[in-house]
Scaffold this active site. Structure first.
Site, PDB file in Angstrom:
ATOM      1  N   ASN A 242     -18.952  15.423  12.588  1.00 15.29           N
ATOM      2  CA  ASN A 242     -19.911  15.962  13.539  1.00 15.29           C
ATOM      3  C   ASN A 242     -19.923  17.474  13.377  1.00 15.29           C
ATOM      4  O   ASN A 242     -18.984  18.144  13.791  1.00 15.29           O
ATOM      5  CB  ASN A 242     -19.492  15.553  14.966  1.00 15.29           C
ATOM      6  CG  ASN A 242     -20.332  16.232  16.030  1.00 15.29           C
ATOM      7  OD1 ASN A 242     -21.363  16.849  15.732  1.00 15.29           O
ATOM      8  ND2 ASN A 242     -19.904  16.118  17.279  1.00 15.29           N
ATOM      9  N   TRP A 243     -20.989  17.975  12.777  1.00 14.49           N
ATOM     10  CA  TRP A 243     -21.052  19.422  12.504  1.00 14.49           C
ATOM     11  C   TRP A 243     -21.388  20.242  13.747  1.00 14.49           C
ATOM     12  O   TRP A 243     -21.365  21.455  13.698  1.00 14.49           O
ATOM     13  CB  TRP A 243     -22.084  19.696  11.395  1.00 14.49           C
ATOM     14  CG  TRP A 243     -21.498  19.556  10.021  1.00 14.49           C
ATOM     15  CD1 TRP A 243     -20.290  19.002   9.694  1.00 14.49           C
ATOM     16  CD2 TRP A 243     -22.091  19.995   8.790  1.00 14.49           C
ATOM     17  NE1 TRP A 243     -20.100  19.064   8.334  1.00 14.49           N
ATOM     18  CE2 TRP A 243     -21.183  19.669   7.756  1.00 14.49           C
ATOM     19  CE3 TRP A 243     -23.291  20.623   8.461  1.00 14.49           C
ATOM     20  CZ2 TRP A 243     -21.447  19.957   6.412  1.00 14.49           C
ATOM     21  CZ3 TRP A 243     -23.547  20.906   7.128  1.00 14.49           C
ATOM     22  CH2 TRP A 243     -22.639  20.579   6.111  1.00 14.49           C
ATOM     23  N   LYS A 244     -21.761  19.572  14.825  1.00 14.18           N
ATOM     24  CA  LYS A 244     -22.160  20.298  16.045  1.00 14.18           C
ATOM     25  C   LYS A 244     -23.220  21.356  15.672  1.00 14.18           C
ATOM     26  O   LYS A 244     -24.017  21.101  14.778  1.00 14.18           O
ATOM     27  CB  LYS A 244     -20.932  20.894  16.741  1.00 14.18           C
ATOM     28  CG  LYS A 244     -19.853  19.823  16.941  1.00 14.18           C
ATOM     29  CD  LYS A 244     -18.708  20.248  17.788  1.00 14.18           C
ATOM     30  CE  LYS A 244     -17.730  19.084  17.930  1.00 14.18           C
ATOM     31  NZ  LYS A 244     -16.620  19.376  18.812  1.00 14.18           N
TER      32      LYS A 244
ATOM     33  N   HIS B 117     -21.835  12.722  23.858  1.00 11.37           N
ATOM     34  CA  HIS B 117     -20.715  13.604  23.500  1.00 11.37           C
ATOM     35  C   HIS B 117     -20.334  14.447  24.725  1.00 11.37           C
ATOM     36  O   HIS B 117     -21.210  14.860  25.491  1.00 11.37           O
ATOM     37  CB  HIS B 117     -21.109  14.506  22.325  1.00 11.37           C
ATOM     38  CG  HIS B 117     -19.931  15.200  21.724  1.00 11.37           C
ATOM     39  ND1 HIS B 117     -19.351  16.306  22.305  1.00 11.37           N
ATOM     40  CD2 HIS B 117     -19.196  14.918  20.623  1.00 11.37           C
ATOM     41  CE1 HIS B 117     -18.307  16.681  21.561  1.00 11.37           C
ATOM     42  NE2 HIS B 117     -18.194  15.858  20.536  1.00 11.37           N
TER      43      HIS B 117
ATOM     44  N   GLU C 103     -19.584  17.444  25.017  1.00 13.82           N
ATOM     45  CA  GLU C 103     -20.228  18.753  25.082  1.00 13.82           C
ATOM     46  C   GLU C 103     -21.623  18.629  25.704  1.00 13.82           C
ATOM     47  O   GLU C 103     -22.096  19.530  26.382  1.00 13.82           O
ATOM     48  CB  GLU C 103     -20.283  19.385  23.677  1.00 13.82           C
ATOM     49  CG  GLU C 103     -18.900  19.906  23.289  1.00 13.82           C
ATOM     50  CD  GLU C 103     -18.618  19.896  21.810  1.00 13.82           C
ATOM     51  OE1 GLU C 103     -19.544  19.757  21.002  1.00 13.82           O
ATOM     52  OE2 GLU C 103     -17.422  20.025  21.458  1.00 13.82           O
TER      53      GLU C 103
ATOM     54  N   GLU D 292     -12.814  10.350  22.583  1.00 17.14           N
ATOM     55  CA  GLU D 292     -12.520  11.765  22.370  1.00 17.14           C
ATOM     56  C   GLU D 292     -12.005  12.368  23.675  1.00 17.14           C
ATOM     57  O   GLU D 292     -12.807  12.759  24.532  1.00 17.14           O
ATOM     58  CB  GLU D 292     -13.786  12.516  21.929  1.00 17.14           C
ATOM     59  CG  GLU D 292     -14.405  11.974  20.663  1.00 17.14           C
ATOM     60  CD  GLU D 292     -15.274  13.013  19.970  1.00 17.14           C
ATOM     61  OE1 GLU D 292     -14.989  13.294  18.800  1.00 17.14           O
ATOM     62  OE2 GLU D 292     -16.200  13.558  20.597  1.00 17.14           O
TER      63      GLU D 292
ATOM     64  N   GLY E 291     -11.452  20.556  19.796  1.00 14.83           N
ATOM     65  CA  GLY E 291     -11.509  21.965  19.415  1.00 14.83           C
ATOM     66  C   GLY E 291     -10.329  22.786  19.907  1.00 14.83           C
ATOM     67  O   GLY E 291     -10.362  24.011  19.874  1.00 14.83           O
TER      68      GLY E 291
ATOM     69  N   SER F 152      -9.601  17.254  17.416  1.00  9.07           N
ATOM     70  CA  SER F 152      -8.678  18.008  16.551  1.00  9.07           C
ATOM     71  C   SER F 152      -8.066  17.180  15.430  1.00  9.07           C
ATOM     72  O   SER F 152      -6.916  17.411  15.038  1.00  9.07           O
ATOM     73  CB  SER F 152      -7.577  18.675  17.388  1.00  9.07           C
ATOM     74  OG  SER F 152      -8.139  19.609  18.283  1.00  9.07           O
TER      75      SER F 152
ATOM     76  N   GLY G 293     -14.709  16.995  14.083  1.00  9.56           N
ATOM     77  CA  GLY G 293     -15.529  18.179  14.314  1.00  9.56           C
ATOM     78  C   GLY G 293     -15.210  19.261  13.297  1.00  9.56           C
ATOM     79  O   GLY G 293     -15.635  19.195  12.138  1.00  9.56           O
ATOM     80  N   GLY G 294     -14.426  20.247  13.701  1.00 10.67           N
ATOM     81  CA  GLY G 294     -14.132  21.423  12.874  1.00 10.67           C
ATOM     82  C   GLY G 294     -13.728  21.112  11.436  1.00 10.67           C
ATOM     83  O   GLY G 294     -14.215  21.752  10.501  1.00 10.67           O
TER      84      GLY G 294
HETATM   85  P1  13P Z   1     -12.845  18.829  16.759  1.00  7.86           P
HETATM   86  O1  13P Z   1     -12.437  17.921  15.629  1.00  7.86           O
HETATM   87  O2  13P Z   1     -13.342  20.153  16.318  1.00  7.86           O
HETATM   88  O3  13P Z   1     -11.772  18.887  17.816  1.00  7.86           O
HETATM   89  O4  13P Z   1     -14.111  18.124  17.463  1.00  7.86           O
HETATM   90  C1  13P Z   1     -14.041  16.800  17.793  1.00  7.86           C
HETATM   91  C2  13P Z   1     -15.383  16.333  18.220  1.00  7.86           C
HETATM   92  O5  13P Z   1     -15.851  16.684  19.288  1.00  7.86           O
HETATM   93  C3  13P Z   1     -16.135  15.456  17.307  1.00  7.86           C
HETATM   94  O6  13P Z   1     -17.254  14.925  17.937  1.00  7.86           O
END
Ligand code: 13P
Length: 249
Positions: A12-14, A97, A99, A167, A173, A208, A229-230
């Protein structure tokens, strides 16, 4: 879940990535070491879907979006419909999600509508659920997850595909991952709840995930892949997680 289900490692590149970065990412993507056991997918921002569809298809990587609107078309300025995502080559869409729930204010009722709309267009939703730190500390984790999953109550069409991503919000993050014990216990609860709702499915872990912790997480019982994510922004760290999932499955 039966052991024969392919696990999924999804990036997920956000709100990250422009065309040049996306092109170098794809050119640096190595081979999936076990395509029969691990599916790889990428969810870039909407602006990169068209450009990435064909190069990712050639690498055997599935395409997904990070959000969708629930109406099929019309006067909804700034929104993207499920059919538009299909038209770009998407097979997955992330829905709910944390966020979007916490920053944009998305609520269960909208999430329920988005799930239905995604299914009607033949997309597979990746429904995200997870508790906040305070909820975990107060012993509320299972209640929170049960409530988030309740949007599936009586509403999963026969032919629909579904993936859940667990999650924990406090692990997103932050560099803090849930321990394998916490993950095992929580995934067991989610699978149980899904069975009660009539549809067990893959449950991914997210929060993470990185090349250092992926092996332990991917081996944890009840974990059927990762939503990353990251660490999905760089081809080498993303593929290291794919390799860990291949090893574990
Ligand atoms: P991180 O891997 O950056 O913690 O993000 C997780 C996430 O929200 C994937 O959707």
């Amino acid at each position: 879940m039966s052991g024969s289900v392919r696990c999924l490692v999804a990036g997920n590149w956000k709100m990250n990535g422009v065309l040049e970065e996306a092109r170098s990412f794809v050119s640096e993507l190595g081979n999936n070491p076990a395509p029969e056991r691990v599916e790889v997918a990428l969810m870039p921002p909407f602006t990169l879907l068209q450009a990435l569809a064909e190069p990712l298809r050639q690498k055997g990587v599935s395409l997904g979006a990070q959000n969708v609107y629930y109406e099929p078309k019309g006067a909804f300025t700034g929104s993207i419909s499920p059919m538009m995502l299909r038209d770009c080559g998407c097979v997955y869409v992330i829905i709910g999600h944390s966020e979007r729930r916490d920053i944009i204010g998305e609520r269960d009722e909208q999430i329920r509508k988005k799930m239905r709309a995604a299914w009607s267009a033949g997309l597979e939703p990746i429904l995200c659920i997870g508790e906040h730190l305070e909820e975990r500390e107060n012993g509320q984790t299972n209640n929170v997850l049960k409530k988030q999953l309740a949007i599936l109550e009586g509403g999963i069409p026969e032919a629909a595909s579904l993936t859940i991503a667990y999650e924990p919000v406090w692990a997103i993050g932050t560099g803090k991952t849930a321990t394998p014990e916490q993950v095992e216990e929580t995934h067991a609860f989610i699978h149980e709840e899904l069975q009660r709702l009539g549809r067990d499915c893959r449950v991914l872990y997210g929060g993470s995930v990185n090349p250092g912790n992926a092996a332990a997480l991917m081996k944890t019982p009840g974990v059927n892949g990762a939503l990353v994510g990251g660490a999905s922004l760089k081809a080498d760290s993303f593929m290291a997680i794919v390799a860990a999932a291949a090893e574990a499955n």
